[in-house]
Write a protein that holds these residues in place. Structure first.
Motif, PDB file in Angstrom:
ATOM      1  N   ALA A 281      -8.568  -1.641  24.060  1.00  0.00           N
ATOM      2  CA  ALA A 281      -8.483  -1.113  22.696  1.00  0.00           C
ATOM      3  C   ALA A 281      -9.879  -0.856  22.172  1.00  0.00           C
TER       4      ALA A 281
ATOM      5  N   TYR B 233       2.139  -3.123   9.548  1.00  0.00           N
ATOM      6  CA  TYR B 233       2.668  -2.013  10.346  1.00  0.00           C
ATOM      7  C   TYR B 233       3.198  -0.872   9.478  1.00  0.00           C
TER       8      TYR B 233
ATOM      9  N   PHE C 251       0.164   1.064  10.211  1.00  0.00           N
ATOM     10  CA  PHE C 251      -0.536   0.555  11.393  1.00  0.00           C
ATOM     11  C   PHE C 251      -2.038   0.326  11.168  1.00  0.00           C
ATOM     12  N   GLU C 252      -2.557   0.647   9.990  1.00  0.00           N
ATOM     13  CA  GLU C 252      -3.994   0.500   9.762  1.00  0.00           C
ATOM     14  C   GLU C 252      -4.406  -0.971   9.740  1.00  0.00           C
TER      15      GLU C 252
ATOM     16  N   THR D 148      -3.967  -2.604  13.047  1.00  0.00           N
ATOM     17  CA  THR D 148      -5.039  -2.278  13.995  1.00  0.00           C
ATOM     18  C   THR D 148      -6.225  -3.212  13.821  1.00  0.00           C
TER      19      THR D 148
ATOM     20  N   ASN E   4      -7.617  -5.802  16.707  1.00  0.00           N
ATOM     21  CA  ASN E   4      -9.020  -5.923  17.113  1.00  0.00           C
ATOM     22  C   ASN E   4      -9.516  -7.357  16.966  1.00  0.00           C
TER      23      ASN E   4
END
Length: 467
Positions: A1, A183, A219-220, A223, A227
């Motif tokens: 990723a 999400y 999804f921001e 994400t 990470n």
């Protein structure tokens, strides 16, 4: 990723607390600071033993944000530290100190600072979680004093098992709601990845495909957490505390003015930490304990941008006020549900206590003062589903029932069916009701029969079915 790009860590400023050059504070009178003052932690930058009373000033007028974080390998501590970096320039300019204490070793604190860019000179390591334990913070599922305490002494239920249980939302209020929000996105929250932020992403423009910008896109947030999870799991041995039981220990955040507590937030579940932006606003306010509850409700109804915790506090304050003048005419209209805690049971299990959330779908309540009829409707695209019935209002309590249900699909319908409500007049006190806390023509705040709080904003004239 692909990892989120992070800025170089900011240099230390005059506002940064340093254990080496601070004399012991004296004369503290606030309970929280008095409790924390004798607790020994280790400075992440030097490894030296430091008492928290030496780095949290006691002098009146000294503003300090104290982040008593969870363990250094936790989502909560990572996110709070990452966002706090963005707030530091404004806080430093105003002379507000920031002190962060995490659960774990000095080496874990150093790894944490390197991964989050949080200034190491403001960071302290508490290997035994003495600080949060002293303040009575939530111990987490499966530990003495917490939910699932029956599992505390079972040999096969170690800290990792307890962590998995809490990640599933068990004994961890607000966690599942927050995971889902990561999400689905949240149009009432700020965009996550921004140019120049400590939290940024080279390919953040791809999120515009899901609806534009200026808000948290689908999804921001997930994400960012992905990470962080990669960072954490990739260096788990260095970040995690030696005692696995401390994996589930929750933290707290304080805003202090010398010894006085201006604001306190206790984490109750995973992802239940106080956002750095909220802590900064509280620290920079003249006195966050003093606020205009009516103005807070009006702003929340109009913008949906007020912190949910502040909406709860405002309605709770209005509920205690003796100055309640609610008229039937003030209730007349169509009202869109903006914010709610749900019932008291839902608030305990899904939302955090003392919190709530902005309602994600279109729900509209109508009160028609001329016909004394109510309509409660849910609107999803072309689908309209609503209930109608009579109501009574005695100046405080709005009691109602439903005797008709209707469904419409675009231009088709509505198809209506009568419901046998029985002799609802004879069931006084047993029918659904709203205890009206505040109504000013722009917003209504109320507590329902189930114990939950709600806030509506006016969107037009009443729309109800005739009997």
């Amino acid at each position: 990723a692909t990892r989120a790009r992070r800025r170089a860590a900011p240099r230390a400023s005059a506002a940064a607390p340093s254990a080496a050059d601070k004399a012991p504070a004296a004369g503290a009178s606030g309970a929280e600071r008095d409790t924390l003052a004798p607790i020994a932690v280790k400075a992440a930058s030097t490894g030296e033993d430091v008492k928290l009373g030496d780095v949290i000033p006691a002098e009146a007028g000294s503003r300090t944000i104290v982040c008593l974080m969870t363990q250094f390998g936790d989502f909560d501590s990572f996110e709070q530290a990452q966002w706090m970096v963005d707030e530091l320039p404004a806080l430093d300019a105003a002379g507000v100190r920031v002190v962060a204490v995490g659960i774990g070793s000095v080496s874990a604190a150093k790894a944490f600072a390197a991964k989050t860019n949080f200034p190491i000179e403001r960071l302290y390591a508490d290997e035994t979680a003495a600080a949060v334990s002293a303040l009575g913070c939530a111990p987490g599922w499966g530990r003495e004093g917490g939910p699932g305490a029956w599992a505390a002494n079972l040999p096969f239920v170690n800290g990792f098992v307890k962590l998995i249980v809490m990640c599933a939302g068990i004994g961890s209020p607000g966690t599942l709601k927050e995971v889902i929000r990561g999400y689905t996105g949240d149009r009432d929250a700020d965009q996550v990845f921004n140019t120049g932020s400590n939290v940024d992403l080279p390919w953040k423009d791809l999120f515009k495909l899901s609806g534009g910008g200026g808000f948290q896109r689908p999804f921001e947030l997930a994400t960012l957490r992905l990470n962080n999870m990669i960072d954490i799991l990739g260096d788990w041995e260095a970040l995690a505390p030696a005692d696995s039981d401390l994996l589930v220990q929750r933290g707290a955040s304080l805003v202090l003015n010398g010894p006085d507590v201006l604001y306190r937030h206790d984490d109750q579940g995973i992802l239940g930490y106080a956002p750095a932006s909220r802590l900064a606003r509280k620290a920079l306010a003249e006195d966050p304990r003093e606020f205009d509850a009516k103005a807070v409700c009006k702003e929340a109804g109009a913008t949906r941008k007020v912190d949910s915790e502040d909406v709860y506090a405002a309605i709770a304050k209005l509920e205690k006020s003796k100055d309640k003048e609610v008229t039937l005419e003030g209730l007349n209209g169509r009202w869109k549900l903006q914010w709610t805690t749900g019932t008291a049971k839902v608030s305990d299990q899904i939302n955090r206590r003392g919190d709530g959330s902005y309602f994600p779908v279109t729900a509209v309540q109508s009160f028609d003062a001329s016909s004394m009829r109510i309509r409660n409707g849910i609107y999803a695209g072309p689908i309209k589903f609503f209930f109608d019935g009579p109501f009574k209002f005695n100046g405080k309590l709005l009691e109602f029932t439903f005797n008709k249900v209707s469904l419409a699909l675009g231009p088709l319908g509505p198809w209506s069916y009568d419901i046998d409500a029985g002799d609802w007049e004879a069931k006084k006190g047993k029918n659904p009701f709203f205890k009206i806390v505040h109504a000013d023509g722009d917003v209504i705040a109320a507590r329902g029969r189930g114990g939950g709080l709600a806030l509506w904003k006016r969107v037009g004239e009443p729309e109800v079915a005739t009997e």
